[in-house]
Design a protein around this motif. Structure first.
Motif, PDB file in Angstrom:
ATOM      1  N   MET A   1     -39.967 -24.261  23.018  1.00 49.90           N
ATOM      2  CA  MET A   1     -39.948 -25.732  23.509  1.00 49.90           C
ATOM      3  C   MET A   1     -38.932 -26.254  22.543  1.00 49.90           C
ATOM      4  SD  MET A   1     -41.539 -26.287  26.182  1.00 49.90           S
ATOM      5  CE  MET A   1     -42.905 -26.140  27.109  1.00 49.90           C
ATOM      6  N   LYS A   2     -38.896 -25.896  21.478  1.00 49.31           N
ATOM      7  CA  LYS A   2     -37.861 -26.432  20.506  1.00 49.31           C
ATOM      8  C   LYS A   2     -36.486 -25.654  20.353  1.00 49.31           C
ATOM      9  CE  LYS A   2     -41.803 -27.697  17.395  1.00 49.31           C
ATOM     10  NZ  LYS A   2     -42.350 -27.420  16.262  1.00 49.31           N
ATOM     11  N   VAL A   3     -35.596 -26.424  20.333  1.00 47.32           N
ATOM     12  CA  VAL A   3     -34.216 -25.890  20.403  1.00 47.32           C
ATOM     13  C   VAL A   3     -33.520 -25.983  18.790  1.00 47.32           C
ATOM     14  CG1 VAL A   3     -31.803 -25.997  21.178  1.00 47.32           C
ATOM     15  CG2 VAL A   3     -33.592 -26.252  22.709  1.00 47.32           C
ATOM     16  N   LYS A   4     -32.978 -24.840  18.096  1.00 46.61           N
ATOM     17  CA  LYS A   4     -32.621 -25.029  16.815  1.00 46.61           C
ATOM     18  C   LYS A   4     -31.217 -25.898  17.177  1.00 46.61           C
ATOM     19  CE  LYS A   4     -34.421 -21.132  14.574  1.00 46.61           C
ATOM     20  NZ  LYS A   4     -34.041 -20.012  13.751  1.00 46.61           N
ATOM     21  N   GLN A   5     -31.059 -26.826  16.128  1.00 43.43           N
ATOM     22  CA  GLN A   5     -29.797 -27.336  16.007  1.00 43.43           C
ATOM     23  C   GLN A   5     -29.004 -27.226  14.719  1.00 43.43           C
ATOM     24  OE1 GLN A   5     -29.087 -31.849  17.127  1.00 43.43           O
ATOM     25  NE2 GLN A   5     -30.073 -31.888  14.689  1.00 43.43           N
ATOM     26  N   LEU A   6     -27.701 -27.191  14.556  1.00 46.58           N
ATOM     27  CA  LEU A   6     -27.090 -27.273  13.452  1.00 46.58           C
ATOM     28  C   LEU A   6     -26.779 -28.456  12.795  1.00 46.58           C
ATOM     29  CD1 LEU A   6     -24.737 -24.030  13.576  1.00 46.58           C
ATOM     30  CD2 LEU A   6     -27.049 -23.918  12.640  1.00 46.58           C
ATOM     31  N   SER A   7     -26.793 -29.147  11.823  1.00 45.48           N
ATOM     32  CA  SER A   7     -26.220 -30.427  11.129  1.00 45.48           C
ATOM     33  C   SER A   7     -25.179 -29.743  10.125  1.00 45.48           C
ATOM     34  CB  SER A   7     -27.390 -31.042  10.511  1.00 45.48           C
ATOM     35  OG  SER A   7     -28.022 -31.729  11.741  1.00 45.48           O
ATOM     36  N   ILE A   8     -23.964 -30.090  10.340  1.00 44.48           N
ATOM     37  CA  ILE A   8     -23.067 -29.573   9.296  1.00 44.48           C
ATOM     38  C   ILE A   8     -22.569 -30.984   8.694  1.00 44.48           C
ATOM     39  CG2 ILE A   8     -20.853 -28.723   9.225  1.00 44.48           C
ATOM     40  CD1 ILE A   8     -21.361 -27.309  11.807  1.00 44.48           C
ATOM     41  N   PHE A   9     -22.300 -31.138   7.502  1.00 46.35           N
ATOM     42  CA  PHE A   9     -22.027 -32.282   6.538  1.00 46.35           C
ATOM     43  C   PHE A   9     -20.486 -32.054   6.431  1.00 46.35           C
ATOM     44  CE2 PHE A   9     -26.267 -31.639   6.160  1.00 46.35           C
ATOM     45  CZ  PHE A   9     -26.716 -33.223   6.316  1.00 46.35           C
ATOM     46  N   LEU A  10     -19.878 -33.005   6.849  1.00 43.63           N
ATOM     47  CA  LEU A  10     -18.164 -33.096   6.681  1.00 43.63           C
ATOM     48  C   LEU A  10     -17.816 -34.244   5.838  1.00 43.63           C
ATOM     49  CD1 LEU A  10     -17.228 -32.264  10.428  1.00 43.63           C
ATOM     50  CD2 LEU A  10     -17.544 -30.383   8.621  1.00 43.63           C
ATOM     51  N   GLU A  11     -16.923 -33.825   4.901  1.00 42.92           N
ATOM     52  CA  GLU A  11     -16.208 -34.839   4.354  1.00 42.92           C
ATOM     53  C   GLU A  11     -15.326 -35.436   5.143  1.00 42.92           C
ATOM     54  OE1 GLU A  11     -15.663 -31.686   3.401  1.00 42.92           O
ATOM     55  OE2 GLU A  11     -16.938 -31.385   1.359  1.00 42.92           O
ATOM     56  N   ASN A  12     -15.138 -36.910   5.134  1.00 40.64           N
ATOM     57  CA  ASN A  12     -14.399 -37.550   6.275  1.00 40.64           C
ATOM     58  C   ASN A  12     -12.749 -37.473   5.703  1.00 40.64           C
ATOM     59  OD1 ASN A  12     -13.645 -39.049   8.348  1.00 40.64           O
ATOM     60  ND2 ASN A  12     -14.767 -40.912   7.964  1.00 40.64           N
ATOM     61  N   ARG A  13     -12.460 -36.323   5.987  1.00 37.45           N
ATOM     62  CA  ARG A  13     -11.059 -36.217   5.665  1.00 37.45           C
ATOM     63  C   ARG A  13     -10.317 -35.175   6.876  1.00 37.45           C
ATOM     64  NH1 ARG A  13     -12.630 -31.973   1.453  1.00 37.45           N
ATOM     65  NH2 ARG A  13     -11.248 -30.055   2.179  1.00 37.45           N
ATOM     66  N   LYS A  14      -8.963 -35.171   6.898  1.00 36.53           N
ATOM     67  CA  LYS A  14      -8.238 -34.843   8.099  1.00 36.53           C
ATOM     68  C   LYS A  14      -8.349 -33.266   8.242  1.00 36.53           C
ATOM     69  CE  LYS A  14      -3.458 -34.359  10.045  1.00 36.53           C
ATOM     70  NZ  LYS A  14      -2.029 -34.505   9.847  1.00 36.53           N
ATOM     71  N   GLY A  15      -8.865 -32.533   9.434  1.00 37.57           N
ATOM     72  CA  GLY A  15      -8.530 -31.369   9.776  1.00 37.57           C
ATOM     73  C   GLY A  15     -10.108 -30.624   9.471  1.00 37.57           C
ATOM     74  N   ARG A  16     -11.087 -31.556   8.726  1.00 35.57           N
ATOM     75  CA  ARG A  16     -12.321 -30.872   8.311  1.00 35.57           C
ATOM     76  C   ARG A  16     -13.455 -30.400   9.343  1.00 35.57           C
ATOM     77  NH1 ARG A  16     -14.078 -27.354   4.544  1.00 35.57           N
ATOM     78  NH2 ARG A  16     -16.069 -27.840   3.853  1.00 35.57           N
ATOM     79  N   MET A  17     -13.253 -31.208  10.421  1.00 38.69           N
ATOM     80  CA  MET A  17     -14.046 -30.791  11.663  1.00 38.69           C
ATOM     81  C   MET A  17     -13.465 -29.638  12.227  1.00 38.69           C
ATOM     82  SD  MET A  17     -15.592 -32.544  15.005  1.00 38.69           S
ATOM     83  CE  MET A  17     -14.267 -33.835  15.362  1.00 38.69           C
ATOM     84  N   LYS A  18     -12.121 -29.439  12.412  1.00 32.72           N
ATOM     85  CA  LYS A  18     -11.325 -28.361  12.991  1.00 32.72           C
ATOM     86  C   LYS A  18     -11.791 -27.141  12.415  1.00 32.72           C
ATOM     87  CE  LYS A  18      -7.164 -26.691  15.035  1.00 32.72           C
ATOM     88  NZ  LYS A  18      -7.583 -25.548  15.256  1.00 32.72           N
ATOM     89  N   ASN A  19     -11.777 -27.483  10.964  1.00 36.02           N
ATOM     90  CA  ASN A  19     -11.998 -26.037  10.059  1.00 36.02           C
ATOM     91  C   ASN A  19     -13.233 -25.485  10.315  1.00 36.02           C
ATOM     92  OD1 ASN A  19     -10.291 -28.109   7.798  1.00 36.02           O
ATOM     93  ND2 ASN A  19      -9.626 -26.034   8.024  1.00 36.02           N
ATOM     94  N   ALA A  20     -14.496 -26.404  10.568  1.00 34.07           N
ATOM     95  CA  ALA A  20     -15.785 -25.796  11.069  1.00 34.07           C
ATOM     96  C   ALA A  20     -15.661 -25.173  12.530  1.00 34.07           C
ATOM     97  CB  ALA A  20     -16.656 -27.024  10.796  1.00 34.07           C
ATOM     98  N   LEU A  21     -15.012 -26.053  13.198  1.00 30.83           N
ATOM     99  CA  LEU A  21     -14.892 -25.382  14.687  1.00 30.83           C
ATOM    100  C   LEU A  21     -14.049 -24.058  14.588  1.00 30.83           C
ATOM    101  CD1 LEU A  21     -14.359 -28.729  16.520  1.00 30.83           C
ATOM    102  CD2 LEU A  21     -16.718 -27.210  16.177  1.00 30.83           C
ATOM    103  N   ASP A  22     -13.176 -24.074  13.840  1.00 33.11           N
ATOM    104  CA  ASP A  22     -12.512 -22.591  13.636  1.00 33.11           C
ATOM    105  C   ASP A  22     -13.230 -21.336  13.244  1.00 33.11           C
ATOM    106  OD1 ASP A  22     -10.048 -23.936  14.754  1.00 33.11           O
ATOM    107  OD2 ASP A  22      -9.115 -23.893  12.661  1.00 33.11           O
ATOM    108  N   VAL A  23     -13.922 -21.833  12.379  1.00 37.97           N
ATOM    109  CA  VAL A  23     -14.987 -20.892  11.701  1.00 37.97           C
ATOM    110  C   VAL A  23     -15.865 -20.154  12.751  1.00 37.97           C
ATOM    111  CG1 VAL A  23     -16.763 -20.370  10.382  1.00 37.97           C
ATOM    112  CG2 VAL A  23     -14.729 -21.569   9.462  1.00 37.97           C
ATOM    113  N   LEU A  24     -16.451 -21.033  13.546  1.00 37.37           N
ATOM    114  CA  LEU A  24     -17.183 -20.625  14.760  1.00 37.37           C
ATOM    115  C   LEU A  24     -16.441 -19.886  15.883  1.00 37.37           C
ATOM    116  CD1 LEU A  24     -19.623 -23.944  15.242  1.00 37.37           C
ATOM    117  CD2 LEU A  24     -20.172 -21.682  14.032  1.00 37.37           C
ATOM    118  N   GLU A  25     -15.282 -20.264  16.206  1.00 37.52           N
ATOM    119  CA  GLU A  25     -14.310 -19.725  17.208  1.00 37.52           C
ATOM    120  C   GLU A  25     -13.981 -18.384  16.633  1.00 37.52           C
ATOM    121  OE1 GLU A  25     -10.126 -19.848  19.219  1.00 37.52           O
ATOM    122  OE2 GLU A  25     -10.345 -21.374  17.646  1.00 37.52           O
ATOM    123  N   THR A  26     -13.659 -18.120  15.245  1.00 34.04           N
ATOM    124  CA  THR A  26     -13.467 -16.849  14.939  1.00 34.04           C
ATOM    125  C   THR A  26     -14.555 -15.879  14.760  1.00 34.04           C
ATOM    126  OG1 THR A  26     -11.813 -17.676  13.378  1.00 34.04           O
ATOM    127  CG2 THR A  26     -12.551 -15.600  12.624  1.00 34.04           C
ATOM    128  N   GLY A  27     -15.815 -16.407  14.870  1.00 35.66           N
ATOM    129  CA  GLY A  27     -17.125 -15.823  14.771  1.00 35.66           C
ATOM    130  C   GLY A  27     -17.388 -15.350  16.038  1.00 35.66           C
TER     131      GLY A  27
END
Length: 143
Positions: A1-27
């Motif tokens: 009934m419960k769904v696991k969720q990731l919470s990723i803490f990101l510094e508020n600077r250019k490109g940081r969110m894309k970096n995290a998404l790129d890691v997931l894409e590569t994986g």
């Protein structure tokens, strides 16, 4: 009934969110749902992915701070008032939400809302008692 969720803490600077998404894409990890909340200094990227433990490991190997938590996934009609019905069930049981996010299922004119109440077990019970359609993690992950 419960769904696991990731919470990723990101510094508020250019490109940081894309970096995290790129890691997931590569994986080879697909994102089923996401939400981001930010302040002037940092953001929290919340993700639902089919392999949350593997995704966490990949992100941590690339120096991201990641927490795995749980949310409740509820299917609801995708029409005006659909979300209000779900929130009414929780309000009727005095259950407070920390946050929520949703996405539409185009194939059957339904939507899925991901809910994080203060007490997840109480939230599940209230939703079940109220007749809400709680869905499994496998459905969310597309497995």
């Amino acid at each position: 009934m419960k769904v696991k969720q990731l919470s990723i803490f990101l510094e508020n600077r250019k490109g940081r969110m894309k970096n995290a998404l790129d890691v997931l894409e590569t994986g080879g990890i697909n994102i089923r749902a996401l939400s981001i909340a930010d302040t002037s200094d940092f953001g929290i990227l919340r993700l639902i992915v089919p392999e949350p433990d593997r995704a966490k490991k990949l992100l941590e190997e690339h120096n991201f701070i990641v927490k795995v938590g749980e949310v409740i996934a509820v299917r609801m009609p995708d029409h005006p008032g659909g979300l209000g019905e779900i929130l009414g069930i929780l309000d009727g049981q005095n259950i407070n939400l920390d946050y929520l996010y949703a996405f539409a299922e185009q194939k059957n004119e339904m939507a899925i809302v991901l809910l994080h109440p203060e007490n997840i077990d109480s939230g599940i019970k209230a939703l079940e008692d109220g007749g809400a359609e709680i869905i499994t993690s496998n459905e969310i992950y597309g497995l």
